[in-house]
Scaffold this motif. Structure first.
Motif, PDB file in Angstrom:
ATOM      1  N   SER A   1     -22.640  -6.866  -3.480  1.00 40.84           N
ATOM      2  CA  SER A   1     -21.182  -6.818  -3.623  1.00 40.84           C
ATOM      3  C   SER A   1     -20.551  -7.678  -2.544  1.00 40.84           C
ATOM      4  O   SER A   1     -21.195  -8.060  -1.583  1.00 40.84           O
ATOM      5  CB  SER A   1     -20.689  -5.380  -3.514  1.00 40.84           C
ATOM      6  OG  SER A   1     -21.045  -4.866  -2.251  1.00 40.84           O
ATOM      7  N   TYR A   2     -19.286  -7.944  -2.718  1.00 42.04           N
ATOM      8  CA  TYR A   2     -18.567  -8.758  -1.734  1.00 42.04           C
ATOM      9  C   TYR A   2     -18.397  -7.975  -0.442  1.00 42.04           C
ATOM     10  O   TYR A   2     -18.271  -6.748  -0.459  1.00 42.04           O
ATOM     11  CB  TYR A   2     -17.190  -9.136  -2.281  1.00 42.04           C
ATOM     12  CG  TYR A   2     -17.226 -10.183  -3.375  1.00 42.04           C
ATOM     13  CD1 TYR A   2     -18.130 -11.247  -3.323  1.00 42.04           C
ATOM     14  CD2 TYR A   2     -16.340 -10.103  -4.448  1.00 42.04           C
ATOM     15  CE1 TYR A   2     -18.134 -12.197  -4.326  1.00 42.04           C
ATOM     16  CE2 TYR A   2     -16.340 -11.066  -5.441  1.00 42.04           C
ATOM     17  CZ  TYR A   2     -17.250 -12.102  -5.385  1.00 42.04           C
ATOM     18  OH  TYR A   2     -17.262 -13.046  -6.357  1.00 42.04           O
ATOM     19  N   PRO A   3     -18.306  -8.703   0.623  1.00 38.58           N
ATOM     20  CA  PRO A   3     -18.143  -8.028   1.916  1.00 38.58           C
ATOM     21  C   PRO A   3     -16.704  -7.609   2.181  1.00 38.58           C
ATOM     22  O   PRO A   3     -16.419  -7.099   3.256  1.00 38.58           O
ATOM     23  CB  PRO A   3     -18.599  -9.089   2.912  1.00 38.58           C
ATOM     24  CG  PRO A   3     -18.341 -10.387   2.232  1.00 38.58           C
ATOM     25  CD  PRO A   3     -18.494 -10.150   0.761  1.00 38.58           C
ATOM     26  N   GLY A   4     -15.818  -7.838   1.246  1.00 35.43           N
ATOM     27  CA  GLY A   4     -14.441  -7.415   1.461  1.00 35.43           C
ATOM     28  C   GLY A   4     -13.747  -7.191   0.140  1.00 35.43           C
ATOM     29  O   GLY A   4     -14.342  -7.367  -0.921  1.00 35.43           O
ATOM     30  N   SER A   5     -12.495  -6.780   0.228  1.00 35.79           N
ATOM     31  CA  SER A   5     -11.735  -6.487  -0.979  1.00 35.79           C
ATOM     32  C   SER A   5     -10.410  -7.236  -0.965  1.00 35.79           C
ATOM     33  O   SER A   5      -9.548  -6.946  -0.139  1.00 35.79           O
ATOM     34  CB  SER A   5     -11.444  -4.985  -1.057  1.00 35.79           C
ATOM     35  OG  SER A   5     -12.649  -4.285  -1.048  1.00 35.79           O
ATOM     36  N   PRO A   6     -10.248  -8.182  -1.896  1.00 41.12           N
ATOM     37  CA  PRO A   6      -8.971  -8.909  -1.940  1.00 41.12           C
ATOM     38  C   PRO A   6      -7.831  -7.966  -2.271  1.00 41.12           C
ATOM     39  O   PRO A   6      -7.895  -7.215  -3.255  1.00 41.12           O
ATOM     40  CB  PRO A   6      -9.189  -9.924  -3.072  1.00 41.12           C
ATOM     41  CG  PRO A   6     -10.669 -10.070  -3.194  1.00 41.12           C
ATOM     42  CD  PRO A   6     -11.237  -8.729  -2.822  1.00 41.12           C
ATOM     43  N   LEU A   7      -6.784  -8.018  -1.460  1.00 37.51           N
ATOM     44  CA  LEU A   7      -5.724  -7.012  -1.569  1.00 37.51           C
ATOM     45  C   LEU A   7      -4.897  -7.138  -2.836  1.00 37.51           C
ATOM     46  O   LEU A   7      -4.584  -6.147  -3.488  1.00 37.51           O
ATOM     47  CB  LEU A   7      -4.810  -7.119  -0.343  1.00 37.51           C
ATOM     48  CG  LEU A   7      -5.456  -6.604   0.938  1.00 37.51           C
ATOM     49  CD1 LEU A   7      -4.567  -6.930   2.139  1.00 37.51           C
ATOM     50  CD2 LEU A   7      -5.674  -5.104   0.853  1.00 37.51           C
ATOM     51  N   ALA A   8      -4.546  -8.363  -3.212  1.00 38.35           N
ATOM     52  CA  ALA A   8      -3.691  -8.537  -4.392  1.00 38.35           C
ATOM     53  C   ALA A   8      -4.428  -8.080  -5.640  1.00 38.35           C
ATOM     54  O   ALA A   8      -3.856  -7.436  -6.525  1.00 38.35           O
ATOM     55  CB  ALA A   8      -3.292 -10.004  -4.527  1.00 38.35           C
ATOM     56  N   ALA A   9      -5.700  -8.406  -5.701  1.00 44.87           N
ATOM     57  CA  ALA A   9      -6.508  -7.985  -6.846  1.00 44.87           C
ATOM     58  C   ALA A   9      -6.564  -6.466  -6.918  1.00 44.87           C
ATOM     59  O   ALA A   9      -6.426  -5.872  -7.986  1.00 44.87           O
ATOM     60  CB  ALA A   9      -7.909  -8.580  -6.735  1.00 44.87           C
ATOM     61  N   ALA A  10      -6.726  -5.865  -5.744  1.00 48.13           N
ATOM     62  CA  ALA A  10      -6.806  -4.408  -5.706  1.00 48.13           C
ATOM     63  C   ALA A  10      -5.490  -3.795  -6.166  1.00 48.13           C
ATOM     64  O   ALA A  10      -5.465  -2.844  -6.952  1.00 48.13           O
ATOM     65  CB  ALA A  10      -7.139  -3.938  -4.298  1.00 48.13           C
ATOM     66  N   LEU A  11      -4.371  -4.367  -5.700  1.00 45.07           N
ATOM     67  CA  LEU A  11      -3.076  -3.822  -6.090  1.00 45.07           C
ATOM     68  C   LEU A  11      -2.873  -3.930  -7.596  1.00 45.07           C
ATOM     69  O   LEU A  11      -2.310  -3.036  -8.230  1.00 45.07           O
ATOM     70  CB  LEU A  11      -1.960  -4.562  -5.333  1.00 45.07           C
ATOM     71  CG  LEU A  11      -1.824  -4.103  -3.875  1.00 45.07           C
ATOM     72  CD1 LEU A  11      -1.014  -5.111  -3.065  1.00 45.07           C
ATOM     73  CD2 LEU A  11      -1.173  -2.716  -3.808  1.00 45.07           C
ATOM     74  N   SER A  12      -3.378  -5.004  -8.185  1.00 47.35           N
ATOM     75  CA  SER A  12      -3.219  -5.133  -9.630  1.00 47.35           C
ATOM     76  C   SER A  12      -4.096  -4.111 -10.352  1.00 47.35           C
ATOM     77  O   SER A  12      -3.728  -3.611 -11.410  1.00 47.35           O
ATOM     78  CB  SER A  12      -3.534  -6.561 -10.085  1.00 47.35           C
ATOM     79  OG  SER A  12      -4.902  -6.694 -10.428  1.00 47.35           O
ATOM     80  N   LEU A  13      -5.243  -3.807  -9.761  1.00 47.13           N
ATOM     81  CA  LEU A  13      -6.092  -2.757 -10.332  1.00 47.13           C
ATOM     82  C   LEU A  13      -5.337  -1.425 -10.350  1.00 47.13           C
ATOM     83  O   LEU A  13      -5.333  -0.703 -11.334  1.00 47.13           O
ATOM     84  CB  LEU A  13      -7.390  -2.641  -9.513  1.00 47.13           C
ATOM     85  CG  LEU A  13      -8.261  -1.399  -9.727  1.00 47.13           C
ATOM     86  CD1 LEU A  13      -8.656  -1.232 -11.189  1.00 47.13           C
ATOM     87  CD2 LEU A  13      -9.522  -1.479  -8.867  1.00 47.13           C
ATOM     88  N   PHE A  14      -4.620  -1.154  -9.239  1.00 43.22           N
ATOM     89  CA  PHE A  14      -3.873   0.108  -9.163  1.00 43.22           C
ATOM     90  C   PHE A  14      -2.821   0.161 -10.280  1.00 43.22           C
ATOM     91  O   PHE A  14      -2.603   1.205 -10.894  1.00 43.22           O
ATOM     92  CB  PHE A  14      -3.180   0.255  -7.808  1.00 43.22           C
ATOM     93  CG  PHE A  14      -4.131   0.259  -6.635  1.00 43.22           C
ATOM     94  CD1 PHE A  14      -5.501   0.404  -6.819  1.00 43.22           C
ATOM     95  CD2 PHE A  14      -3.645   0.099  -5.341  1.00 43.22           C
ATOM     96  CE1 PHE A  14      -6.364   0.403  -5.729  1.00 43.22           C
ATOM     97  CE2 PHE A  14      -4.511   0.105  -4.252  1.00 43.22           C
ATOM     98  CZ  PHE A  14      -5.863   0.235  -4.437  1.00 43.22           C
ATOM     99  N   GLU A  15      -2.181  -0.998 -10.496  1.00 45.36           N
ATOM    100  CA  GLU A  15      -1.159  -1.018 -11.552  1.00 45.36           C
ATOM    101  C   GLU A  15      -1.798  -0.789 -12.921  1.00 45.36           C
ATOM    102  O   GLU A  15      -1.226  -0.118 -13.788  1.00 45.36           O
ATOM    103  CB  GLU A  15      -0.396  -2.348 -11.546  1.00 45.36           C
ATOM    104  CG  GLU A  15       0.620  -2.401 -10.414  1.00 45.36           C
ATOM    105  CD  GLU A  15       1.011  -3.828 -10.037  1.00 45.36           C
ATOM    106  OE1 GLU A  15       0.841  -4.738 -10.889  1.00 45.36           O
ATOM    107  OE2 GLU A  15       1.460  -4.033  -8.891  1.00 45.36           O
ATOM    108  N   GLY A  16      -2.992  -1.348 -13.069  1.00 50.77           N
ATOM    109  CA  GLY A  16      -3.724  -1.114 -14.319  1.00 50.77           C
ATOM    110  C   GLY A  16      -3.982   0.369 -14.512  1.00 50.77           C
ATOM    111  O   GLY A  16      -3.897   0.896 -15.629  1.00 50.77           O
ATOM    112  N   LEU A  17      -4.257   1.030 -13.412  1.00 49.41           N
ATOM    113  CA  LEU A  17      -4.510   2.472 -13.497  1.00 49.41           C
ATOM    114  C   LEU A  17      -3.237   3.220 -13.864  1.00 49.41           C
ATOM    115  O   LEU A  17      -3.271   4.186 -14.634  1.00 49.41           O
ATOM    116  CB  LEU A  17      -5.063   3.004 -12.170  1.00 49.41           C
ATOM    117  CG  LEU A  17      -6.409   2.439 -11.729  1.00 49.41           C
ATOM    118  CD1 LEU A  17      -6.866   3.141 -10.456  1.00 49.41           C
ATOM    119  CD2 LEU A  17      -7.462   2.612 -12.820  1.00 49.41           C
ATOM    120  N   ASP A  18      -2.106   2.767 -13.308  1.00 48.11           N
ATOM    121  CA  ASP A  18      -0.832   3.420 -13.639  1.00 48.11           C
ATOM    122  C   ASP A  18      -0.638   3.441 -15.152  1.00 48.11           C
ATOM    123  O   ASP A  18      -0.274   4.462 -15.732  1.00 48.11           O
ATOM    124  CB  ASP A  18       0.338   2.663 -12.993  1.00 48.11           C
ATOM    125  CG  ASP A  18       0.316   2.788 -11.477  1.00 48.11           C
ATOM    126  OD1 ASP A  18      -0.308   3.742 -10.973  1.00 48.11           O
ATOM    127  OD2 ASP A  18       0.916   1.918 -10.803  1.00 48.11           O
TER     128      ASP A  18
END
Lengths: 522, 451, 550
Positions: free
Chosen positions: B192-209
């Protein structure tokens, strides 16, 4: 099988009991003309052993959850059962007390899944039980046949958590295995019982028998005795049995009687309105006073019984059997007869029914030995019996403080008039509370019975000081008797015997009226 | 492994030290990152097998590597399998920075349609964000036959937390730290990647919404596999999901695994459970399809009951969605002479094989508390029939005068004295129990009465 | 030389030099080993130091440790090293108890140092089948449903091994719940035959047999319900023995079929097996079916010979075997005749019904014994909304196919409507089989038969055909039905170069005479060298096995 059929062997004893009791067997309850109820009971009795049926865990009520468990009673993989010999002895005692034949027996596995059963099978005796074919004689002289009385293990205890605490509404359940593996004897009666009153009497008598054998403490409220009832109804005169329902959750004699009545009524109503009684298991709900069908999942019960390969057959030797039986005291029926005879019954002489009820109670409470011993020592039988089923029964837990000798003394003090009845009760209460000699206690309390002239003086004083009441008394107003007796008691500070006061009052009344009577006669 | 950071390290940092020093961590992450095109092990998988299809979806910042053993099990069991590499994953972390939930959703959708084109029934299996995507697909495609969700990411993170991430992003920090693969087994790690891109993560959260609002549209049976200990997705997310689904969920706890359970100690349990579930849900050939068995369930309680089929039946009762309707009405697909649906209320015709029938097997299975798939049932019936046939030779023997033997050696009257022995330590016993409350063993609702 | 030496057992040519290079031998006889002559491990090989280390048979180890010639710790370290080197490939163990074993070894060494009697098994490494409960140590029956379960108590035999000074080294792989004849039904993957990695070690105690054959442990305990000790012993070329039913406590043995299960020893030689048998046998009040009599002394009679012993060769069982196996049995009979025994053929037709009776009775008991795995108290639980579903889901996920099959078969045999036709009938056939043996034992002191109809078969060759798998128990099952003792002794090899086991059967409680015969067979067994034609085949097999990823 009918009560008469099963009672064949018991006719001798049963007939005697009936003769002594002065009554016939409890008949059908009224209110159901044209119908007859047929009831058989299955009573599960927890045996009073130190340890469980197949392991050395303690058999004890009320422990912290899951503290009396081991690999065996928890059904852990690899564990094996070893039979408790004391449980076999107690089962044989029960068998002997119920006039059963003790037979070579084996254990089977009854296979079904339930979370309170650690192995998901129950070790029980199936087609080769230890006791078969006996009877239990009831105080009313009837006899109920016993099909079998076999050994088996108890399950754990499930608590249903959620609204109402009942299975249907529960969110989840919690299981405590302390009770798993506790020895049970299941006593199956013939369908010889015909009414709720008789069902109640059967269980009451069975309970007394179980206590008398030392097999059980008989505590229904702790689940030591659990009753299931198989109930059917049929039209009077029918030979065929109706379809039966099994009613569970009968936790007291009272709920047994109520459930039986409800179920008889329900089935009769179903049949009278042209319906069919379904063979099913029903649950007694104490709160609603109804039985309800258990909405159990449709699953044909198929217990796949087979002989328990981890245990070996039990074949009690003659010697062992007779040793076990020799250690047993007399059963309630015999004890009732013995006590009744001490009270003058026998040889065709029946006891007064009220007195016989006291005999039954004394035996039920295990006070018969004390009473008999006191009688033997010279106590008046009726007084001794009356004190035992009233004052002693009210404080039964303390009975061990009372010796037959001191009890006899007390009864004789009362009988001879040295103590009034009121004083005798007070002294008895003290003897039960802390033990001791009745004479000494009476002295400590300042109780000395009034000499008869003292009593006469006291009565005379009261009459003189209360001319109004005396006048009413002589005029036949009975209500005033208690007042006058009370006044005498007050004046003598309770030393007077009530009955003696009444007797003195009546003597004086007779004297006061005698001349007039003579006048009228002449 | 962003979410682990969310619940683990970052939270701690925020709590204890105020603003975290993301720049240092990013630098570190960047140093560790080595540019290359496709990380070995992250290759997608596309396999043509039978009529049953399984779509396998990996998680955020992960790769197909985390799901490969599971996918392989499906391949081995003759399923058609699609395991896409989701956009931005499996290469360099920068590639993930511009990606959004819509990209992964589309990739999953494409893979599903590819698979649906060559199979008759499809189930979707997903880990973490793969589970989110699986739910997304099932909400959009009622024809999906089942979901296998392994520690799915469902419950959207709180707004406050997102605010912090946005602020961090605004400050020029693009990538949050990740903590290595969340696996209990020491010898395994996730690619896995050694980090988490923040914008991508935020869009994932919106997908969850969005997803949360649509969860009640899911109409297929769900197998939920939850680790007891998860440092990435809170364990409560499973409860959150179960509360919102209108279909019954079979939940299996994974006692020995962390978040990436597919590579952890319980991988075997996951694979077996998922495979059995997939076979049950995609049944197309011999024997009754789950749909029809579900129908039989309501009419005739004596037919086969598997946990899944029973739940499918219950689902059919409670959810009047397209998917559920299909489950109850689709005709039984049997081969040859035995074609046509079984009328409700009638037992399935006993496939007499020698001396035992499938009917009897079904009854016996229920007695023994086993749920057998149709395939197992058919296989067992044949095998048991062969054994019973062999045993029929005993009928030749005259046993009329012979007593049965239960014990090989005659022993009797073995008893012990009524003397107490010490009990077990309660803690030791309860420590082995799957679930305990108030010093007692916890069991779910009991329907049947005891004796 | 722990690691490479184990390879000699595998017939690996490169490694075969090693045993001879290992100078530390405790018995003069051992130094005569010709390193190039070893076709396979097993009784010849082990006797000839094939396992590569200095510590050979149990009797030698116990003697050496007791005398202080070497320490128990050295012995255990050596065996742990062998396991570390090779068990990754063989998978004989589910759990290696390294730390416990070293602690136990140290305790033995302290006893020796303080002049106390360390017991007859002093310092001997003993492997336990993973259906024997060990307190605090995972005991799984190689089933997912028990994975991770740590029993809160020790089996009686485990306690007795410890009390005798034995060192428990680990828990061995097995067929799930002992149901199988190849160790392939283990939920944790099969054990490979140490002599040929393409073949099964037999089962269900395959891990224990392999552990002894590979030199991981000098002794092992297995359980035998339908041949589960003897058949893998035969297939791995070691000695395996099933005692009289009731001779060894079953307390703590996780039940498969209660009226058949017996715990028994594996060893490289009969006298070692005798030593372990004596340590574990004898009455246990925790097992109601345990015989209330002292364990018979077998060791004292080991050298008594077979002169005038009446030996019957069971023709039905010989006929059930393949030609090569049948030949070895006849050779074994000849050997006994030469040694003075009175040998004759005996026909016991009832034996042919054993399989039928057994495969109804044993699964019936098993279906009940395995009911307790319900997800409530221990082991696996698969959550579901109701208790019924939870139990069903747990059992369906937790049991493998073979276990499910037997639960189904057994539940069926006991279910309403079938009980009489199947279970009750099989119980009566069991009586007839007992009667038939009683008749035979009026004429004979012991009986002779093959252990397994064939040598070790290839992995995967029977797993999909249960009946074929069940048939491999045909020669061992009769003793289980009768509750009689029986043991397998390695005796030459088959056409494929794999070891053949000859089975000695005896009436109840006749373990001493059974061992007497076993020792004569063992001493007279054809050496590998005398079967040179087949010997050459084996390394080829072994070599393939070695290089093939499995």
């Amino acid at each position: 099988m009918s009560a008469n059929g099963a009672g064949g062997a018991a006719d001798g004893a049963g007939g005697l009991a009936a003769a002594i009791s002065g009554r016939g067997a409890v008949g059908h309850s009224g209110g159901m003309p044209g119908w007859e109820a047929v009831i058989g009971l299955e009573v599960h009795c927890e045996l009073s052993t130190e340890t469980k049926l197949f392991c050395g865990c303690r058999n004890r009520f009320g422990d912290e959850p899951n503290t009396s468990i081991c690999p065996v009673c928890l059904g852990l993989p690899g564990s094996l059962p070893v039979l408790n010999s004391r449980a076999v002895e107690l089962a044989m005692r029960i068998g002997a007390a119920l006039h059963c034949e003790v037979r070579p027996s084996v254990f089977h596995r009854k296979n079904y899944f339930y979370p309170d059963m650690p192995k998901d099978y129950q070790i029980s005796q199936y087609d080769e039980p230890i006791n078969v074919g006996g009877y239990l004689e009831l105080p009313d002289g009837a006899s109920v046949g016993i099909v079998r009385a076999h050994l088996e293990e108890d399950t754990g205890k499930t608590t249903h958590v959620g609204e109402g605490g009942r299975i249907a509404e529960a969110e989840y359940s919690l299981v405590d295995y302390n009770r798993a593996g506790v020895p049970l004897v299941e006593i199956v009666s013939e369908p010889d019982i015909r009414s709720s009153a008789q069902a109640r009497m059967y269980v009451g008598e069975l309970r007394a028998v179980l206590i008398a054998t030392g097999a059980s403490d008989g505590r229904m409220e702790e689940g030591s005795l659990r009753v299931d009832a198989n109930i059917s109804v049929r039209r009077s005169g029918d030979q065929e049995l109706g379809t039966r329902c099994e009613v569970k959750n009968l936790n007291s004699l009272r709920s047994l009687a109520r459930a039986v009545d409800f179920e008889i009524e329900r089935q009769r109503h179903v049949l009278e309105s042209g319906g069919i009684v379904a063979q099913e298991t029903r649950h007694w709900n104490e709160a609603t006073s109804k039985t309800t069908s258990l909405r159990s999942k449709e699953e044909a019960f198929d217990y796949r019984y087979f002989q328990e390969p981890d245990l070996v057959p039990v074949i009690p030797s003659e010697q062992w059997q007779s040793d076990v039986i020799a250690g047993m005291g007399p059963m309630p029926a015999e004890r009732r007869i013995r006590l009744a005879r001490a009270l003058g019954a026998g040889d065709g002489e029946a006891l007064d029914p009220a007195l016989y009820d006291q005999v039954v109670t004394a035996v039920e409470l295990g006070l018969d030995v004390l009473v008999l011993d006191a009688i033997q020592l010279g106590a008046d039988p009726k007084t001794a019996l009356s004190r035992s089923v009233n004052e002693i029964a009210a404080n039964i837990a303390s009975v061990s403080r009372l010796s037959a000798v001191s009890f006899e003394r007390l009864v004789t003090l009362e009988r001879s008039g040295k103590l009034s009845a009121t004083q005798a009760k007070a002294v008895l209460s003290e003897m039960l509370a802390r033990g001791g000699d009745p004479v000494q206690i009476a002295q400590e309390k300042g109780f000395e019975a009034l000499e008869s002239d003292q009593l006469a003086d006291a009565v005379k004083d009261v009459i003189d000081s209360r001319p109004e009441e005396w006048k009413r008394f002589t005029a036949g107003d009975e209500k005033v008797v208690q007042f006058l007796v009370g006044q005498v008691m007050k004046a003598t500070r309770g030393k007077a015997d009530g009955k003696a006061v009444v007797a003195e009052l009546e003597r004086l009344l007779a004297i006061s009226q005698a001349p007039r009577a003579e006048v009228q006669q002449s | 492994m962003f979410l682990r950071a969310q619940h683990g390290r970052i939270c701690t940092h925020l709590h204890l030290y105020g603003t975290p020093d993301f720049s240092r961590l990013t630098e570190e992450a960047n140093i560790r990152w080595v540019a290359q095109s496709l990380l070995p092990g992250s290759e997608p998988l596309s396999h043509r097998g039978g009529d049953g299809g399984v779509l396998v979806l990996h998680g955020f910042t992960g790769t197909p590597q985390s799901m490969r053993p599971l996918a392989q099990r499906f391949v081995d069991a003759s399923f058609s399998v699609e395991m896409p590499l989701l956009p931005g994953h499996g290469t360099r972390i920068e590639d993930l920075v511009p990606m959004r939930f819509s990209d992964w959703r589309k990739a999953a959708e494409d893979a599903y349609l590819r698979l649906a084109g060559v199979t008759k029934r499809v189930i979707v299996a997903g880990l973490s964000m793969g589970g989110s995507l699986a739910c997304r697909l099932a909400a959009d495609h009622p024809e999906i036959a089942g979901l296998v969700l392994i520690n799915p990411f469902i419950e959207p993170p709180a707004d406050g937390f997102r605010e912090i991430l946005r602020a961090t992003l605004a400050s020029g920090m693009e990538i949050a730290p990740a903590v290595g693969s969340d696996i209990a087994k020491p010898t395994v790690s996730e690619l896995s990647y050694p980090g988490s891109p923040l914008a991508a993560a935020l869009s994932l959260f919106e997908g969850l919404d969005d997803l949360v609002d649509d969860l009640d549209r899911i109409a297929c049976p769900v197998l939920l596999l939850s680790s007891r200990e998860d440092h990435v997705v809170p364990v409560s997310t499973g409860d959150f999901l179960m509360e919102r689904l209108r279909v019954p969920v079979t939940r299996t706890w994974l006692e020995h695994s962390f978040h990436v359970a597919t590579l952890d100690y319980d991988a075997g349990i996951i694979e077996s459970a998922a495979l059995a579930f997939a076979q049950e849900m995609t049944k197309m050939t011999k024997g009754a399809a789950p749909a029809v068995r579900g129908a039989e369930m309501s009419g005739d309680a004596s037919t086969a009951v598997t946990a899944q089929a029973a739940e499918a039946a219950e689902a059919a009762e409670v959810v009047a969605s397209a998917g559920a309707a299909r489950l109850t009405t689709e005709p039984d697909v049997r081969d040859g002479s035995d074609a046509g649906p079984s009328p409700a209320g009638e037992r399935p015709r006993g496939l007499a094989t020698g001396t035992i029938t499938i009917d009897e097997d079904t009854h016996v299975a229920r007695l023994a508390r086993l749920s057998l798939s149709d395939m197992e049932l058919e296989q067992f019936t044949g095998q048991l029939a062969a054994v019973l046939e062999h045993a029929a030779d005993m009928a030749r023997l005259d046993i009329s005068a012979t007593a049965p033997t239960s014990h090989p050696l005659p022993v009797q009257n073995v008893m012990r004295d009524d003397e107490p022995r010490p009990a077990l330590e309660r803690d030791e016993v309860l420590g082995q129990a799957p679930r305990v409350e108030d010093y007692r063993f916890w069991v779910p609702r009991i329907l049947a009465e005891g004796q | 030389m722990p690691a490479g030496g184990a390879g000699a057992g595998n017939g690996d040519r490169e490694d075969r030099e090693d045993p001879a290079m290992s100078p530390t031998v405790t018995d003069g006889k051992l130094s005569e080993v010709a390193s190039g002559d070893l076709p396979f491990a097993g009784e010849h090989a082990s006797r000839q130091n094939a396992t590569g280390g200095p510590f050979q048979t149990a009797t030698e180890i116990a003697a050496g440790v007791s005398k202080g010639e070497f320490s128990a710790r050295e012995v255990i370290e050596e065996h742990l090293a062998r396991i570390a080197a090779r068990d990754g490939e063989l998978h004989a163990f589910n759990e290696v108890m390294s730390r416990d074993a070293l602690d136990a070894a140290d305790r033995v060494d302290r006893l020796v140092a303080s002049g106390e009697d360390p017991g007859p098994l002093a310092g001997v490494p003993v492997a336990l089948k993973d259906n024997l409960c060990t307190r605090g140590v995972p005991t799984t029956c190689s089933s997912r449903i028990l994975a991770g379960w740590r029993p809160p108590y020790d089996a009686t035999v485990v306690r007795r091994v410890r009390e005798a000074g034995g060192v428990i080294i680990g828990k061995t792989n097995m067929d799930e719940f002992a149901m199988g004849s190849s160790t392939e039904t283990s939920a944790f993957g099969p054990t490979l035959n140490p002599l040929d990695n393409n073949r099964v070690p037999g089962g269900s105690s395959g891990g224990s047999a392999a552990a002894v054959a590979a030199g991981f442990a000098s002794l092992a305990l297995g359980s035998d319900t339908g041949g589960s000790i003897r058949q893998p012993a035969a297939m791995c070329g070691v000695v395996g023995m099933k005692p009289t039913y009731g001779m060894v406590s079953r307390y703590g043995l996780i039940a498969f079929a209660s009226s058949f299960d017996q715990v028994g020893p594996f060893a490289q030689r009969a006298r070692d097996a005798a030593m372990l048998f004596e340590a574990i046998a004898g009455h246990d009040e925790a097992d109601s079916t345990s015989l209330d009599r002292p364990a018979p002394s077998v060791s004292s009679l080991l050298g008594a010979g077979v002169s005038k012993l009446r030996v019957g060769v069971v023709s039905e069982l010989v006929d059930a075997a393949s030609a090569d196996v049948a030949s070895r049995v006849r050779e074994a009979a000849n050997l006994l005749a030469t040694a003075g025994a009175l040998v004759d053929e005996v026909s016991i037709p009832m034996c042919t019904y054993s399989l039928s009776a057994y495969y109804l009775l044993a699964p019936a008991e098993a279906s009940s014994n395995l009911a307790r795995y319900d997800g409530v108290r221990y082991g696996l639980r698969v959550e579901a909304p109701t208790a019924e579903k939870m139990t069903t889901a747990t059992r369906s996920a937790g049991f493998g196919d073979e276990v499910k099959r037997r639960i189904m078969l057994g539940s069926y045999a006991l279910s309403a409507g079938y009980y009489d036709a199947y279970y009750a009938r099989a119980q009566r056939v069991r009586t007839l089989i007992l009667d038939a043996f009683d008749t035979a034992y009026k004429r004979f002191d012991v009986l002779l038969a093959p252990t397994s109809p064939t040598t070790a078969f290839e992995i995967g060759s029977k797993i999909d055909d249960p009946l074929a798998m069940y048939l491999s128990d045909v020669c061992t099952i009769p003793s289980n039905l009768a509750g009689h003792p029986a043991m397998s002794v390695p005796f030459g090899v088959g056409d494929d170069g794999m070891p053949v086991g000859v089975q000695v059967l005896a009436p109840a409680l006749a373990e001493p005479v059974m061992f007497q015969v076993a020792v004569v067979l063992e001493d007279g067994a054809p050496t590998a060298k005398s079967r040179g034609a087949t010997a050459s085949v084996v390394p080829a097999h072994a070599g393939q096995g070695e290089g093939t990823p499995v």
